[in-house]
Design a protein around this motif. Structure first.
Motif, PDB file in Angstrom:
ATOM      1  N   PHE A 191       7.188  12.771  -2.466  1.00 45.53           N
ATOM      2  CA  PHE A 191       6.616  12.523  -1.130  1.00 45.53           C
ATOM      3  C   PHE A 191       5.751  13.697  -0.657  1.00 45.53           C
ATOM      4  O   PHE A 191       5.028  13.573   0.324  1.00 45.53           O
ATOM      5  N   ARG A 192       5.839  14.835  -1.367  1.00 50.70           N
ATOM      6  CA  ARG A 192       4.994  15.985  -1.036  1.00 50.70           C
ATOM      7  C   ARG A 192       3.817  16.125  -1.987  1.00 50.70           C
ATOM      8  O   ARG A 192       2.962  16.987  -1.780  1.00 50.70           O
ATOM      9  N   ARG A 193       3.762  15.314  -3.038  1.00 46.59           N
ATOM     10  CA  ARG A 193       2.756  15.512  -4.078  1.00 46.59           C
ATOM     11  C   ARG A 193       1.379  15.067  -3.598  1.00 46.59           C
ATOM     12  O   ARG A 193       1.191  13.919  -3.175  1.00 46.59           O
ATOM     13  N   PRO A 194       0.376  15.952  -3.669  1.00 42.47           N
ATOM     14  CA  PRO A 194      -0.959  15.594  -3.177  1.00 42.47           C
ATOM     15  C   PRO A 194      -1.546  14.342  -3.814  1.00 42.47           C
ATOM     16  O   PRO A 194      -2.167  13.524  -3.128  1.00 42.47           O
ATOM     17  N   SER A 195      -1.330  14.149  -5.122  1.00 39.30           N
ATOM     18  CA  SER A 195      -1.914  12.983  -5.794  1.00 39.30           C
ATOM     19  C   SER A 195      -1.327  11.686  -5.253  1.00 39.30           C
ATOM     20  O   SER A 195      -2.049  10.700  -5.040  1.00 39.30           O
ATOM     21  N   ILE A 196      -0.022  11.664  -5.010  1.00 35.24           N
ATOM     22  CA  ILE A 196       0.634  10.454  -4.497  1.00 35.24           C
ATOM     23  C   ILE A 196       0.161  10.156  -3.073  1.00 35.24           C
ATOM     24  O   ILE A 196      -0.152   9.013  -2.725  1.00 35.24           O
ATOM     25  N   LEU A 197       0.072  11.175  -2.249  1.00 37.80           N
ATOM     26  CA  LEU A 197      -0.367  10.967  -0.861  1.00 37.80           C
ATOM     27  C   LEU A 197      -1.830  10.536  -0.800  1.00 37.80           C
ATOM     28  O   LEU A 197      -2.191   9.644  -0.030  1.00 37.80           O
ATOM     29  N   GLU A 200      13.757   6.445  -7.095  1.00 39.49           N
ATOM     30  CA  GLU A 200      14.744   7.513  -6.952  1.00 39.49           C
ATOM     31  C   GLU A 200      14.303   8.803  -7.634  1.00 39.49           C
ATOM     32  O   GLU A 200      14.473   9.900  -7.100  1.00 39.49           O
ATOM     33  N   GLY A 201      13.713   8.658  -8.831  1.00 35.66           N
ATOM     34  CA  GLY A 201      13.273   9.843  -9.570  1.00 35.66           C
ATOM     35  C   GLY A 201      12.201  10.619  -8.819  1.00 35.66           C
ATOM     36  O   GLY A 201      12.247  11.856  -8.749  1.00 35.66           O
ATOM     37  N   GLU A 202      11.218   9.901  -8.262  1.00 33.85           N
ATOM     38  CA  GLU A 202      10.151  10.555  -7.505  1.00 33.85           C
ATOM     39  C   GLU A 202      10.687  11.185  -6.225  1.00 33.85           C
ATOM     40  O   GLU A 202      10.227  12.246  -5.806  1.00 33.85           O
ATOM     41  N   LEU A 203      11.648  10.534  -5.618  1.00 33.43           N
ATOM     42  CA  LEU A 203      12.251  11.105  -4.410  1.00 33.43           C
ATOM     43  C   LEU A 203      12.926  12.432  -4.726  1.00 33.43           C
ATOM     44  O   LEU A 203      12.761  13.421  -4.006  1.00 33.43           O
ATOM     45  N   TYR A 253      -5.562  14.302   0.801  1.00 35.26           N
ATOM     46  CA  TYR A 253      -4.223  14.851   1.017  1.00 35.26           C
ATOM     47  C   TYR A 253      -4.094  15.450   2.415  1.00 35.26           C
ATOM     48  O   TYR A 253      -3.085  15.249   3.114  1.00 35.26           O
ATOM     49  N   GLU A 254      -5.127  16.173   2.848  1.00 33.07           N
ATOM     50  CA  GLU A 254      -5.085  16.793   4.178  1.00 33.07           C
ATOM     51  C   GLU A 254      -5.073  15.731   5.276  1.00 33.07           C
ATOM     52  O   GLU A 254      -4.381  15.877   6.289  1.00 33.07           O
ATOM     53  N   ILE A 255      -5.831  14.654   5.088  1.00 33.41           N
ATOM     54  CA  ILE A 255      -5.808  13.555   6.058  1.00 33.41           C
ATOM     55  C   ILE A 255      -4.426  12.900   6.061  1.00 33.41           C
ATOM     56  O   ILE A 255      -3.862  12.605   7.125  1.00 33.41           O
ATOM     57  N   ALA A 256      -3.867  12.679   4.870  1.00 38.15           N
ATOM     58  CA  ALA A 256      -2.537  12.068   4.759  1.00 38.15           C
ATOM     59  C   ALA A 256      -1.484  12.924   5.462  1.00 38.15           C
ATOM     60  O   ALA A 256      -0.558  12.399   6.100  1.00 38.15           O
ATOM     61  N   GLN A 257      -1.613  14.228   5.355  1.00 38.79           N
ATOM     62  CA  GLN A 257      -0.670  15.119   6.037  1.00 38.79           C
ATOM     63  C   GLN A 257      -0.787  14.975   7.553  1.00 38.79           C
ATOM     64  O   GLN A 257       0.222  14.982   8.263  1.00 38.79           O
ATOM     65  N   ARG A 258      -2.016  14.868   8.048  1.00 42.10           N
ATOM     66  CA  ARG A 258      -2.197  14.709   9.495  1.00 42.10           C
ATOM     67  C   ARG A 258      -1.587  13.402   9.993  1.00 42.10           C
ATOM     68  O   ARG A 258      -1.121  13.306  11.121  1.00 42.10           O
ATOM     69  N   ALA A 261       0.820  -1.211   0.000  1.00 42.39           N
ATOM     70  CA  ALA A 261       0.000   0.000   0.000  1.00 42.39           C
ATOM     71  C   ALA A 261       0.855   1.262   0.000  1.00 42.39           C
ATOM     72  O   ALA A 261       0.459   2.300  -0.548  1.00 42.39           O
ATOM     73  N   LEU A 262       2.033   1.177   0.581  1.00 44.19           N
ATOM     74  CA  LEU A 262       2.919   2.343   0.687  1.00 44.19           C
ATOM     75  C   LEU A 262       3.886   2.463  -0.488  1.00 44.19           C
ATOM     76  O   LEU A 262       4.692   3.389  -0.539  1.00 44.19           O
ATOM     77  N   THR A 263       3.794   1.539  -1.452  1.00 35.77           N
ATOM     78  CA  THR A 263       4.757   1.469  -2.554  1.00 35.77           C
ATOM     79  C   THR A 263       4.211   2.110  -3.826  1.00 35.77           C
ATOM     80  O   THR A 263       3.204   1.658  -4.387  1.00 35.77           O
ATOM     81  N   HIS A 264       4.872   3.137  -4.281  1.00 37.08           N
ATOM     82  CA  HIS A 264       4.515   3.813  -5.527  1.00 37.08           C
ATOM     83  C   HIS A 264       5.050   3.008  -6.711  1.00 37.08           C
ATOM     84  O   HIS A 264       6.039   2.284  -6.585  1.00 37.08           O
ATOM     85  N   ARG A 265       4.406   3.165  -7.851  1.00 38.81           N
ATOM     86  CA  ARG A 265       4.815   2.387  -9.029  1.00 38.81           C
ATOM     87  C   ARG A 265       6.245   2.696  -9.466  1.00 38.81           C
ATOM     88  O   ARG A 265       6.870   1.900 -10.161  1.00 38.81           O
ATOM     89  N   SER A 266       6.784   3.846  -9.074  1.00 37.43           N
ATOM     90  CA  SER A 266       8.162   4.189  -9.426  1.00 37.43           C
ATOM     91  C   SER A 266       9.175   3.368  -8.640  1.00 37.43           C
ATOM     92  O   SER A 266      10.348   3.318  -8.988  1.00 37.43           O
ATOM     93  N   HIS A 267       8.712   2.700  -7.582  1.00 41.09           N
ATOM     94  CA  HIS A 267       9.619   1.968  -6.699  1.00 41.09           C
ATOM     95  C   HIS A 267       9.810   0.523  -7.145  1.00 41.09           C
ATOM     96  O   HIS A 267      10.929   0.006  -7.175  1.00 41.09           O
ATOM     97  N   SER A 268       8.701  -0.145  -7.483  1.00 39.51           N
ATOM     98  CA  SER A 268       8.801  -1.551  -7.896  1.00 39.51           C
ATOM     99  C   SER A 268       7.524  -1.985  -8.608  1.00 39.51           C
ATOM    100  O   SER A 268       6.528  -1.253  -8.631  1.00 39.51           O
ATOM    101  N   SER A 269       7.556  -3.183  -9.177  1.00 32.04           N
ATOM    102  CA  SER A 269       6.400  -3.684  -9.926  1.00 32.04           C
ATOM    103  C   SER A 269       5.242  -4.079  -9.010  1.00 32.04           C
ATOM    104  O   SER A 269       4.092  -4.122  -9.435  1.00 32.04           O
ATOM    105  N   LEU A 270       5.537  -4.374  -7.746  1.00 27.02           N
ATOM    106  CA  LEU A 270       4.478  -4.684  -6.788  1.00 27.02           C
ATOM    107  C   LEU A 270       4.105  -3.384  -6.074  1.00 27.02           C
ATOM    108  O   LEU A 270       4.562  -3.102  -4.971  1.00 27.02           O
ATOM    109  N   HIS A 271       3.263  -2.588  -6.754  1.00 28.94           N
ATOM    110  CA  HIS A 271       2.922  -1.252  -6.244  1.00 28.94           C
ATOM    111  C   HIS A 271       1.458  -1.201  -5.776  1.00 28.94           C
ATOM    112  O   HIS A 271       0.765  -2.221  -5.740  1.00 28.94           O
ATOM    113  N   ASN A 272       1.001   0.002  -5.463  1.00 28.20           N
ATOM    114  CA  ASN A 272      -0.275   0.123  -4.757  1.00 28.20           C
ATOM    115  C   ASN A 272      -1.486   0.502  -5.608  1.00 28.20           C
ATOM    116  O   ASN A 272      -2.557   0.780  -5.058  1.00 28.20           O
ATOM    117  N   GLU A 273      -1.364   0.493  -6.934  1.00 34.32           N
ATOM    118  CA  GLU A 273      -2.461   1.014  -7.748  1.00 34.32           C
ATOM    119  C   GLU A 273      -3.721   0.155  -7.670  1.00 34.32           C
ATOM    120  O   GLU A 273      -4.837   0.681  -7.639  1.00 34.32           O
TER     121      GLU A 273
END
Length: 206
Positions: free
Chosen positions: A103-109, A95-98, A79-84, A23-35
């Motif tokens: 990690f600050r992008r509202p859509s990703i959070l 690496e590219g997303e980092l 996004y606001e809930i994710a920030q809290r 659930a915490l893995t973005h598609r930029s990180h690995s093939s087993l991502h959270n979409e």
């Protein structure tokens, strides 16, 4: 950061830690991502929020319930809930997303939060996911006005004037800026009875 911290904030301890990791893995990180989990979580979120609104506001009609739900489950609200939850500290990004500040992008959070709801559902069932969502949303519902949430300023003004039996505003285009395909309009809004004259700009005419 220790994933146990996030689980404590959510109020759910995963039996299957791999679901939390996915659930915490973005598609930029690995093939087993959270979409796919995001897809599932989105549906669960809509169902739970609809049920919350249905139970809480028994005198509000379908149209207003739909407006409230749409505003509570939109990207900005998630996004606001994710920030809290300080969710950005737990993301697994490539690496590219980092480097680009993903990690600050509202859509990703927002997407990651929905994926967490899906992961909780798979880990412990609908009631567990419902309880987590309710714990995050009830404090929000305690602070919002269901009559105004999600309504634009023009609608709110017109409803106020109608309630006071005052004629609706007059709108005049006073200037147009920009190229034909990307125009910006400067608008005058008049409420003569209240001696109000204000100006605003936007991409469309009122």
């Amino acid at each position: 950061m220790d994933p146990l911290v996030l689980q404590n904030r959510l109020g759910h301890n995963f039996k299957d830690a791999t679901l939390l990791q996915q659930a915490l893995t973005h598609r930029s990180h690995s093939s087993l991502h959270n979409e796919r989990l995001e897809f599932l979580g989105d549906s669960i979120l809509n169902c739970v929020v609809a049920s919350l609104l249905f139970d809480r506001y028994n005198k509000i009609d379908e149209g207003d319930l739909s407006r409230l739900r749409a505003n509570l489950v939109k990207q900005q609200s998630l996004y606001e809930i994710a920030q809290r939850l300080d969710l950005s500290q737990f993301l697994r990004l490539g690496e590219g997303e980092l480097k680009s500040g993903g990690f600050r992008r509202p859509s990703i959070l927002a997407d990651t939060l929905e994926a967490l709801f899906g992961a909780i559902f798979l880990d412990a069932g609908f009631n567990a996911a419902r309880d987590v969502i309710r714990s995050l949303y009830i404090p929000i519902l305690d602070t919002v006005d269901p009559k105004t949430l999600g309504k634009d300023a023009k609608t709110l003004l017109q409803e106020y004037l109608q309630g006071k039996k005052i004629p609706l505003p007059q709108y005049n285009v006073v200037a147009t800026h920009g190229a034909a395909h990307n125009q910006e309009f400067e608008i005058e809004c008049l409420v003569p009875k209240l001696e109000i004259q204000v100006f605003g700009t936007g991409p469309s005419r009122p």
